[in-house]
Write a protein that holds these residues in place. Structure first.
Motif, PDB file in Angstrom:
ATOM      1  N   ARG A  57     -11.826  -3.607  -1.328  1.00  0.00           N
ATOM      2  CA  ARG A  57     -12.447  -4.816  -1.864  1.00  0.00           C
ATOM      3  C   ARG A  57     -12.141  -5.028  -3.339  1.00  0.00           C
ATOM      4  NH1 ARG A  57     -17.321  -4.347  -2.364  1.00  0.00           N
ATOM      5  NH2 ARG A  57     -17.861  -2.352  -1.415  1.00  0.00           N
ATOM      6  N   ASN A  58     -11.751  -3.965  -4.034  1.00  0.00           N
ATOM      7  CA  ASN A  58     -11.519  -4.071  -5.475  1.00  0.00           C
ATOM      8  C   ASN A  58     -10.043  -4.000  -5.846  1.00  0.00           C
ATOM      9  OD1 ASN A  58     -14.345  -4.030  -6.909  1.00  0.00           O
ATOM     10  ND2 ASN A  58     -14.489  -2.561  -5.225  1.00  0.00           N
ATOM     11  N   ALA A  59      -9.178  -4.264  -4.879  1.00  0.00           N
ATOM     12  CA  ALA A  59      -7.740  -4.256  -5.141  1.00  0.00           C
ATOM     13  C   ALA A  59      -7.368  -5.260  -6.225  1.00  0.00           C
ATOM     14  CB  ALA A  59      -6.982  -4.570  -3.855  1.00  0.00           C
ATOM     15  N   PRO A  60      -6.361  -4.934  -7.050  1.00  0.00           N
ATOM     16  CA  PRO A  60      -5.540  -3.719  -7.022  1.00  0.00           C
ATOM     17  C   PRO A  60      -6.347  -2.505  -7.464  1.00  0.00           C
ATOM     18  CG  PRO A  60      -5.007  -5.030  -8.945  1.00  0.00           C
ATOM     19  CD  PRO A  60      -5.947  -5.863  -8.133  1.00  0.00           C
ATOM     20  N   ALA A  61      -6.194  -1.420  -6.719  1.00  0.00           N
ATOM     21  CA  ALA A  61      -7.053  -0.272  -6.983  1.00  0.00           C
ATOM     22  C   ALA A  61      -6.391   1.037  -6.568  1.00  0.00           C
ATOM     23  CB  ALA A  61      -8.385  -0.429  -6.246  1.00  0.00           C
ATOM     24  N   LEU A  62      -6.888   2.094  -7.208  1.00  0.00           N
ATOM     25  CA  LEU A  62      -6.437   3.454  -6.955  1.00  0.00           C
ATOM     26  C   LEU A  62      -7.618   4.243  -6.405  1.00  0.00           C
ATOM     27  CD1 LEU A  62      -4.398   5.879  -7.500  1.00  0.00           C
ATOM     28  CD2 LEU A  62      -5.446   6.004  -9.772  1.00  0.00           C
TER      29      LEU A  62
ATOM     30  N   MET B  67      -3.328   2.031  -3.808  1.00  0.00           N
ATOM     31  CA  MET B  67      -2.716   3.357  -3.891  1.00  0.00           C
ATOM     32  C   MET B  67      -3.757   4.417  -3.542  1.00  0.00           C
ATOM     33  SD  MET B  67      -0.183   5.513  -4.801  1.00  0.00           S
ATOM     34  CE  MET B  67       0.989   4.558  -5.772  1.00  0.00           C
ATOM     35  N   LEU B  68      -3.455   5.234  -2.528  1.00  0.00           N
ATOM     36  CA  LEU B  68      -4.316   6.352  -2.151  1.00  0.00           C
ATOM     37  C   LEU B  68      -3.626   7.647  -2.567  1.00  0.00           C
ATOM     38  CD1 LEU B  68      -6.716   7.667  -0.577  1.00  0.00           C
ATOM     39  CD2 LEU B  68      -5.258   7.570   1.456  1.00  0.00           C
TER      40      LEU B  68
ATOM     41  N   ARG C  33       1.038   6.313   5.690  1.00  0.00           N
ATOM     42  CA  ARG C  33      -0.199   7.039   5.410  1.00  0.00           C
ATOM     43  C   ARG C  33       0.011   7.840   4.126  1.00  0.00           C
ATOM     44  NH1 ARG C  33      -0.897   9.029  11.682  1.00  0.00           N
ATOM     45  NH2 ARG C  33      -1.748   7.062  12.489  1.00  0.00           N
ATOM     46  N   MET C  34       0.924   8.817   4.211  1.00  0.00           N
ATOM     47  CA  MET C  34       1.342   9.560   3.021  1.00  0.00           C
ATOM     48  C   MET C  34       2.849   9.391   2.875  1.00  0.00           C
ATOM     49  SD  MET C  34      -1.198  11.013   1.476  1.00  0.00           S
ATOM     50  CE  MET C  34      -2.319   9.682   1.906  1.00  0.00           C
ATOM     51  N   ASP C  35       3.258   8.655   1.845  1.00  0.00           N
ATOM     52  CA  ASP C  35       4.689   8.377   1.663  1.00  0.00           C
ATOM     53  C   ASP C  35       5.419   9.446   0.872  1.00  0.00           C
ATOM     54  OD1 ASP C  35       4.687   5.612   2.859  1.00  0.00           O
ATOM     55  OD2 ASP C  35       3.199   5.324   1.274  1.00  0.00           O
TER      56      ASP C  35
ATOM     57  N   ARG D 141       0.837  -1.189   0.000  1.00  0.00           N
ATOM     58  CA  ARG D 141       0.000   0.000   0.000  1.00  0.00           C
ATOM     59  C   ARG D 141       0.873   1.239   0.000  1.00  0.00           C
ATOM     60  NH1 ARG D 141      -3.393   1.075   5.189  1.00  0.00           N
ATOM     61  NH2 ARG D 141      -2.210   2.992   5.402  1.00  0.00           N
ATOM     62  N   ARG D 142       0.376   2.297  -0.619  1.00  0.00           N
ATOM     63  CA  ARG D 142       1.137   3.549  -0.636  1.00  0.00           C
ATOM     64  C   ARG D 142       0.166   4.722  -0.630  1.00  0.00           C
ATOM     65  NH1 ARG D 142       5.804   3.604  -4.709  1.00  0.00           N
ATOM     66  NH2 ARG D 142       6.800   2.654  -2.918  1.00  0.00           N
TER      67      ARG D 142
END
Length: 205
Positions: free
Chosen positions: A143-148, A182-183, A203-205, A91-92
């Protein structure tokens, strides 16, 4: 033969949410879309996620390199295999910031166009947004990973939500094995964000 399903739900809102979700599931996967989340449901609006010409995106070479490597490259098979081998959360979190007109939206369009096979969501909360709405957006994304997941104007959103709840929700996300999450948040005012969010790896990389 005709088939139909009888569905029981506690309210009309849940029924409408289910109908919209089923329409989303039936959409043509060959045409990547932006999936819009408005408060606690997937909206009917699904703008096309079209690739943009690199000439439309005016960035320094270093910023473009970081986007290609750290954001788009995050979903590569090599990075997925590395996270799985090391058994670390895949996760990133990324923050795009700056004054209006500095290219945040164009950058998001570029990223979305480069990831046609990755489910992409935009959370567009209404004025009456609450913690449950944000939790729904995170759960749909997971739930829909891989996702942005893109959350625009995060400095405004955080004034509507409880900061401790937001941090707990972000920290409590269970990352599916080998499926990246990815958020990306955007803000015109990064100085308004608490350092526990904006300056915290994981959290925020």
């Amino acid at each position: 033969l005709a088939f139909f399903h009888l569905v029981a739900a506690p309210s009309v809102k849940e029924v409408n949410a289910l109908r919209k979700f089923l329409r989303y599931q039936a959409a043509d996967p060959a045409e990547p879309k932006w999936n819009i989340i408005k408060n606690e449901y997937l909206d009917d609006t699904q703008p096309p996620r079209l690739p943009i010409d690199e000439d439309e995106l005016i960035l320094t070479d270093e910023v473009r390199r970081r986007i290609d490597l750290d954001v788009i490259g995050f979903f590569s098979e090599r990075v997925s295999a590395m996270h799985e081998k090391l058994n670390v959360p895949y996760r990133r979190g990324v923050m795009l910031y700056g004054a209006p007109g500095n290219g945040k939206t164009s950058t998001l369009r570029y990223i979305g166009g480069q990831l046609p096979n990755i489910a992409s969501y935009i959370f567009r909360p209404g004025e009456k947004v609450d913690d449950l709405d944000f939790e729904y957006a995170l759960d749909t994304w997971r739930r829909n990973a891989p996702a942005l997941l893109i959350v625009e104007d995060f400095d405004w959103l955080i004034t509507k939500l409880n900061l401790s709840t937001v941090l707990n929700l972000l920290d409590g996300i269970e990352v599916p094995t080998a499926k990246g999450l990815m958020l990306i948040i955007t803000t015109n005012h990064p100085e308004m964000l608490d350092s526990s969010l904006s300056n915290r790896p994981g959290r925020m990389d």
